[in-house]
Scaffold this motif. Structure first.
Motif, PDB file in Angstrom:
ATOM      1  N   LYS A 135       9.627   1.824  -2.459  1.00 48.90           N
ATOM      2  CA  LYS A 135      10.939   1.800  -1.802  1.00 48.90           C
ATOM      3  C   LYS A 135      10.821   2.463  -0.438  1.00 48.90           C
ATOM      4  CE  LYS A 135      12.723   3.856  -5.392  1.00 48.90           C
ATOM      5  NZ  LYS A 135      13.669   4.550  -6.307  1.00 48.90           N
ATOM      6  N   GLY A 136      11.215   1.729   0.599  1.00 50.85           N
ATOM      7  CA  GLY A 136      11.216   2.310   1.930  1.00 50.85           C
ATOM      8  C   GLY A 136      10.225   1.661   2.874  1.00 50.85           C
ATOM      9  N   SER A 137       9.959   2.354   3.956  1.00 49.33           N
ATOM     10  CA  SER A 137       9.098   1.832   5.018  1.00 49.33           C
ATOM     11  C   SER A 137       7.674   1.613   4.530  1.00 49.33           C
ATOM     12  CB  SER A 137       9.089   2.803   6.200  1.00 49.33           C
ATOM     13  OG  SER A 137       8.067   2.466   7.114  1.00 49.33           O
ATOM     14  N   TYR A 138       7.037   0.603   5.093  1.00 46.86           N
ATOM     15  CA  TYR A 138       5.640   0.326   4.746  1.00 46.86           C
ATOM     16  C   TYR A 138       4.721   1.459   5.207  1.00 46.86           C
ATOM     17  CZ  TYR A 138       1.262  -2.152   4.211  1.00 46.86           C
ATOM     18  OH  TYR A 138       0.001  -2.514   3.821  1.00 46.86           O
ATOM     19  N   MET A 139       5.178   2.250   6.170  1.00 50.88           N
ATOM     20  CA  MET A 139       4.340   3.333   6.684  1.00 50.88           C
ATOM     21  C   MET A 139       4.076   4.411   5.636  1.00 50.88           C
ATOM     22  SD  MET A 139       3.604   2.218   9.590  1.00 50.88           S
ATOM     23  CE  MET A 139       2.663   3.641  10.116  1.00 50.88           C
ATOM     24  N   THR A 140       4.868   4.435   4.567  1.00 47.61           N
ATOM     25  CA  THR A 140       4.661   5.442   3.516  1.00 47.61           C
ATOM     26  C   THR A 140       4.162   4.815   2.215  1.00 47.61           C
ATOM     27  OG1 THR A 140       6.994   5.267   2.834  1.00 47.61           O
ATOM     28  CG2 THR A 140       6.445   6.945   4.481  1.00 47.61           C
ATOM     29  N   ILE A 141       3.668   3.586   2.292  1.00 47.07           N
ATOM     30  CA  ILE A 141       3.296   2.875   1.058  1.00 47.07           C
ATOM     31  C   ILE A 141       2.124   3.524   0.337  1.00 47.07           C
ATOM     32  CG2 ILE A 141       1.619   1.214   2.006  1.00 47.07           C
ATOM     33  CD1 ILE A 141       3.220  -0.931   0.311  1.00 47.07           C
ATOM     34  N   GLN A 142       1.316   4.309   1.072  1.00 41.99           N
ATOM     35  CA  GLN A 142       0.173   4.956   0.418  1.00 41.99           C
ATOM     36  C   GLN A 142       0.630   5.902  -0.690  1.00 41.99           C
ATOM     37  OE1 GLN A 142       1.300   5.813   3.358  1.00 41.99           O
ATOM     38  NE2 GLN A 142       1.421   8.051   3.454  1.00 41.99           N
ATOM     39  N   GLU A 143       1.843   6.454  -0.568  1.00 39.76           N
ATOM     40  CA  GLU A 143       2.359   7.350  -1.600  1.00 39.76           C
ATOM     41  C   GLU A 143       2.519   6.623  -2.934  1.00 39.76           C
ATOM     42  OE1 GLU A 143       5.992   8.912  -0.084  1.00 39.76           O
ATOM     43  OE2 GLU A 143       5.060   9.763   1.719  1.00 39.76           O
ATOM     44  N   THR A 144       2.995   5.385  -2.863  1.00 43.36           N
ATOM     45  CA  THR A 144       3.172   4.593  -4.087  1.00 43.36           C
ATOM     46  C   THR A 144       1.820   4.179  -4.657  1.00 43.36           C
ATOM     47  OG1 THR A 144       5.312   3.807  -3.310  1.00 43.36           O
ATOM     48  CG2 THR A 144       4.267   2.545  -5.066  1.00 43.36           C
ATOM     49  N   TYR A 145       0.880   3.842  -3.785  1.00 41.84           N
ATOM     50  CA  TYR A 145      -0.468   3.505  -4.268  1.00 41.84           C
ATOM     51  C   TYR A 145      -1.092   4.694  -5.005  1.00 41.84           C
ATOM     52  CZ  TYR A 145      -1.297  -1.137  -2.252  1.00 41.84           C
ATOM     53  OH  TYR A 145      -1.278  -2.488  -1.987  1.00 41.84           O
ATOM     54  N   GLU A 146      -0.899   5.885  -4.495  1.00 40.28           N
ATOM     55  CA  GLU A 146      -1.481   7.052  -5.152  1.00 40.28           C
ATOM     56  C   GLU A 146      -0.803   7.330  -6.499  1.00 40.28           C
ATOM     57  OE1 GLU A 146      -4.253   8.489  -4.293  1.00 40.28           O
ATOM     58  OE2 GLU A 146      -4.356   7.091  -2.609  1.00 40.28           O
ATOM     59  N   LYS A 147       0.496   7.082  -6.584  1.00 39.41           N
ATOM     60  CA  LYS A 147       1.191   7.203  -7.879  1.00 39.41           C
ATOM     61  C   LYS A 147       0.638   6.204  -8.879  1.00 39.41           C
ATOM     62  CE  LYS A 147       5.628   8.846  -6.042  1.00 39.41           C
ATOM     63  NZ  LYS A 147       7.054   8.479  -5.816  1.00 39.41           N
ATOM     64  N   ILE A 148       0.391   4.979  -8.403  1.00 43.18           N
ATOM     65  CA  ILE A 148      -0.165   3.936  -9.275  1.00 43.18           C
ATOM     66  C   ILE A 148      -1.537   4.362  -9.775  1.00 43.18           C
ATOM     67  CG2 ILE A 148      -1.105   1.592  -9.270  1.00 43.18           C
ATOM     68  CD1 ILE A 148       1.232   0.799  -7.415  1.00 43.18           C
ATOM     69  N   ARG A 149      -2.375   4.892  -8.880  1.00 36.98           N
ATOM     70  CA  ARG A 149      -3.734   5.306  -9.274  1.00 36.98           C
ATOM     71  C   ARG A 149      -3.683   6.432 -10.307  1.00 36.98           C
ATOM     72  NH1 ARG A 149      -7.400   3.638  -4.355  1.00 36.98           N
ATOM     73  NH2 ARG A 149      -9.113   4.383  -5.649  1.00 36.98           N
ATOM     74  N   ALA A 150      -2.759   7.372 -10.117  1.00 33.33           N
ATOM     75  CA  ALA A 150      -2.630   8.474 -11.079  1.00 33.33           C
ATOM     76  C   ALA A 150      -2.184   7.950 -12.444  1.00 33.33           C
ATOM     77  CB  ALA A 150      -1.632   9.504 -10.554  1.00 33.33           C
TER      78      ALA A 150
END
Length: 273
Positions: A217-232
């Motif tokens: 949810k939100g700007s693509y500039m912060t998408i790495q946060e969601t990727y890291e949640k997925i990896r965890a």
């Protein structure tokens, strides 16, 4: 017997044809459809046979002919010319129908996507079994500049529209396995679009299998946060990434205002450790 006994007044004829009588005043003025009889006072009278001429005029208007073109056709028509014209207009109409049907499909697909999006829990990360899909890909954009990126997506949008491939599915971004593992989340290899065409030459096939699915949810500039949640989450579930990542907007400018309200669906192929 008076000549008007078997004829209609302009008002009666207009009512019969379902238009305003001013239509026939105009058609008379331009010589498109003259009344059967006009008396010394200038009153116009039409015959029942002229309803057929009016029907032809309406049909030709429907298929895009101007009144001037219709007038020329009616003045110089012959069976051969009529067949040629109608064959040409039939083909034009077929193309218009196909375009309208594709537009209807685009609207239906976009509506269905939004309805599905409303049912989703954007905070949830799941493992889902997915079927294979046919995709059409853009040119390769791995490691491209911002200018090349913009040029590539514009070219891809134009291509999918020109070839009739756009039926309402979102344009997605594909990130190769190598980039995902290197945490290079902003480095697409291609843009893609799902397609239904069975006769598409050499489509790219998205593999069937297990995919981890999460939502940013939100700007693509912060998408790495969601990727890291997925990896965890994958580490906890004892899964590892084994394939490419596919990103698609499920909520974008069509239904919300501002990038901060966008929702991006992330799908990464995985396997059990």
């Amino acid at each position: 017997m008076e000549p008007t006994k078997k004829l209609f007044t302009t008002g009666e004829f207009a009512d019969l044809c379902g238009v305003k009588k001013q239509t026939f005043f105009h058609y008379d003025d331009i010589g498109l459809l003259k009344p059967e009889y006009k008396n010394e006072n200038g009153y116009r009278y039409y015959s029942v046979q002229q309803t057929e001429i009016f029907s032809v005029i309406e049909m030709l208007k429907e298929i895009g002919m101007s009144l001037a073109e219709i007038k020329d056709f009616l003045q110089f028509k012959s069976p051969k010319e009529a067949i040629e014209l109608l064959a040409e207009k039939e083909e034009t109409l077929k193309q218009k129908i196909m375009k309208m049907q594709r537009t209807q499909q685009i609207i239906q697909n976009k509506k269905n996507q939004l309805e599905e999006a409303l049912k989703l829990d954007f905070d949830q990360i799941t493992i889902e079994e997915m079927e294979s899909e046919k995709h059409v890909l853009s040119e390769k954009i791995l490691n491209c500049t911002d200018k090349e990126f913009t040029k590539a997506i514009m070219a891809f949008i134009k291509y999918t529209k020109r070839e009739g491939l756009d039926i309402g599915y979102p344009i997605g971004g594909m990130i190769r396995h190598e980039q995902v593992m290197a945490r290079d989340y902003w480095n697409y290899s291609h843009f893609y679009m799902r397609v239904n065409q069975s006769d598409l030459a050499e489509p790219f096939i998205k593999n069937a299998g297990k995919y981890v699915v999460g939502y940013h949810k939100g700007s693509y500039m912060t998408i790495q946060e969601t990727y890291e949640k997925i990896r965890a989450n994958l580490r906890e579930l004892r899964y590892c990434i084994c394939g490419d990542s596919y990103e698609e907007y499920v909520i974008d400018e069509i239904s919300v205002s501002g990038e901060d309200n966008y929702v991006t669906k992330i799908m990464i192929q995985v396997e059990k450790m």
